[in-house]
Write a protein that holds these residues in place. Structure first.
Motif, PDB file in Angstrom:
ATOM      1  N   GLU A 184       0.596  -1.202   0.247  1.00  0.00           N
ATOM      2  CA  GLU A 184       0.104  -0.016   0.026  1.00  0.00           C
ATOM      3  C   GLU A 184       0.952   1.096  -0.137  1.00  0.00           C
ATOM      4  O   GLU A 184       0.563   2.385  -0.669  1.00  0.00           O
ATOM      5  CB  GLU A 184      -1.041   0.030   1.171  1.00  0.00           C
ATOM      6  N   CYS A 185       2.030   1.205   0.650  1.00  0.00           N
ATOM      7  CA  CYS A 185       2.915   2.417   0.890  1.00  0.00           C
ATOM      8  C   CYS A 185       3.278   2.585  -0.600  1.00  0.00           C
ATOM      9  O   CYS A 185       3.365   3.897  -0.933  1.00  0.00           O
ATOM     10  CB  CYS A 185       3.890   2.241   1.796  1.00  0.00           C
ATOM     11  N   ASP A 191       5.410   3.946  -6.523  1.00  0.00           N
ATOM     12  CA  ASP A 191       6.810   3.298  -6.763  1.00  0.00           C
ATOM     13  C   ASP A 191       6.160   1.748  -7.371  1.00  0.00           C
ATOM     14  O   ASP A 191       6.314   0.950  -6.311  1.00  0.00           O
ATOM     15  CB  ASP A 191       7.447   3.130  -5.743  1.00  0.00           C
ATOM     16  N   TYR A 192       5.700   1.697  -8.514  1.00  0.00           N
ATOM     17  CA  TYR A 192       5.094   0.366  -8.881  1.00  0.00           C
ATOM     18  C   TYR A 192       6.290  -0.667  -8.983  1.00  0.00           C
ATOM     19  O   TYR A 192       5.886  -1.849  -8.892  1.00  0.00           O
ATOM     20  CB  TYR A 192       4.441   0.469 -10.234  1.00  0.00           C
ATOM     21  N   GLU A 197       7.906  -5.980  -6.522  1.00  0.00           N
ATOM     22  CA  GLU A 197       9.032  -6.636  -5.939  1.00  0.00           C
ATOM     23  C   GLU A 197       8.223  -7.064  -4.451  1.00  0.00           C
ATOM     24  O   GLU A 197       8.632  -8.390  -4.185  1.00  0.00           O
ATOM     25  CB  GLU A 197      10.189  -5.618  -5.564  1.00  0.00           C
ATOM     26  N   ILE A 198       7.634  -6.325  -3.779  1.00  0.00           N
ATOM     27  CA  ILE A 198       7.204  -6.724  -2.377  1.00  0.00           C
ATOM     28  C   ILE A 198       6.121  -7.736  -2.614  1.00  0.00           C
ATOM     29  O   ILE A 198       5.821  -8.777  -2.067  1.00  0.00           O
ATOM     30  CB  ILE A 198       6.862  -5.421  -1.839  1.00  0.00           C
ATOM     31  N   THR A 199       5.062  -7.555  -3.736  1.00  0.00           N
ATOM     32  CA  THR A 199       4.216  -8.423  -3.936  1.00  0.00           C
ATOM     33  C   THR A 199       4.657  -9.950  -4.271  1.00  0.00           C
ATOM     34  O   THR A 199       3.955 -10.925  -3.788  1.00  0.00           O
ATOM     35  CB  THR A 199       3.285  -7.958  -5.081  1.00  0.00           C
ATOM     36  N   SER A 200       5.906  -9.915  -4.728  1.00  0.00           N
ATOM     37  CA  SER A 200       6.563 -11.120  -5.123  1.00  0.00           C
ATOM     38  C   SER A 200       6.695 -12.007  -3.896  1.00  0.00           C
ATOM     39  O   SER A 200       7.176 -12.973  -3.953  1.00  0.00           O
ATOM     40  CB  SER A 200       7.617 -11.081  -6.289  1.00  0.00           C
TER      41      SER A 200
END
Length: 203
Positions: A184-185, A191-192, A197-200
Motif C-alpha cells: 500500500e505504501c 513506486d510500482y 517486488e514486495i508483492t512477489s
C-alpha cells in the motif's frame, strides 16, 4: 466470579457475561448502554476486590479468563464510543493497579499511544511508541504500530522504513501484515516497481 456480583437482572447479566467472553460482539447487543455502564462499575468493583484481597496479580482469580477479557474489552469499548481520554485514563489506571505480563503491559501502552493519535495529539502518539521501543527494541507489535501511525499521517518514507523492519522479523503475523502495508505504501508513492517486488514476496 467477582464480575457477577453486581445487581443486574439475571437475563441481562447472563447475556453480558456471554458478550464479555465473545469480545466486541457487545456492540450488537440491545443492552449496549448497559454493558458500557456495567464495565465501568465492574472495574471499580474489581479494584476494590483486589485491594480487599491484597492482590495485584488478577490472574490468581481469573481461572476462566473472563477478567482478562473484561479488562482488555474495556479499552475497546471506550475506543468504540470515541472516549479516547477515558481510554487513556483507564489504561493508565490498569498499568498502575495490576500486575501484568509484558505483552499485556504493551497492549495497554499501545492503547494510550493510539488514543493520543485519535485525539490529534500525533506527536505524543509517535513519541510514546518511540519510548516503548527503547524499552522493547524490535518488538514487532510496537514497530508495526508506529509504522501504521506514520502511514496514517501519510509520512510514507518513515512508514516504509518501519514496515520493512517488521517484515525482516520472524513474527509471521506481523511480517505478513507489514508486507501488505508495504504494498500500500509503494502504491501511495507511485513506486510500482517496488510494489511488484514486495508483492512477489507473498508467494
Amino acid at each position: 466470579m467477582v464480575l457477577l456480583k453486581w445487581s443486574i437482572p439475571m437475563d441481562q447479566l447472563e447475556e453480558i457475561y456471554q458478550l464479555i467472553k465473545q469480545g466486541n460482539s457487545y456492540l450488537e447487543s440491545p443492552h449496549t448502554d448497559l454493558v458500557e455502564s456495567y464495565f465501568s462499575d465492574a472495574w471499580i468493583g474489581i479494584k476494590q476486590y483486589l485491594k480487599e484481597q491484597k492482590l495485584q496479580d488478577y490472574h490468581e482469580i481469573d481461572e476462566d479468563g473472563i477478567l482478562s477479557n473484561f479488562i482488555n474489552n474495556q479499552c475497546s469499548i471506550l475506543f468504540s464510543f470515541g472516549y479516547y481520554e477515558h481510554a487513556i485514563d483507564f489504561a493508565n489506571d490498569v498499568l498502575a493497579t495490576l500486575q501484568l505480563n509484558q505483552d499485556e503491559r504493551l497492549d495497554f501502552k499501545k492503547h494510550i499511544a493510539d488514543a493520543h493519535y485519535f485525539l490529534d495529539d500525533r506527536k505524543q502518539a509517535i513519541h510514546l511508541y518511540q519510548e516503548y521501543l527503547k524499552q522493547y527494541p524490535n518488538h514487532p507489535s510496537l514497530l508495526y504500530g508506529l509504522a501504521l501511525l506514520y502511514f496514517r499521517l501519510k509520512e510514507y518514507p518513515l512508514a516504509i522504513e518501519h514496515f520493512k523492519q517488521v517484515a525482516s522479523l520472524e513474527d509471521t503475523f506481523f511480517k505478513d501484515a507489514a508486507i501488505e502495508m508495504l504494498i500500500e505504501c509503494y502504491q501511495e508513492v507511485n513506486d510500482y516497481e517496488k510494489q511488484q517486488e514486495i508483492t512477489s514476496m507473498k508467494h
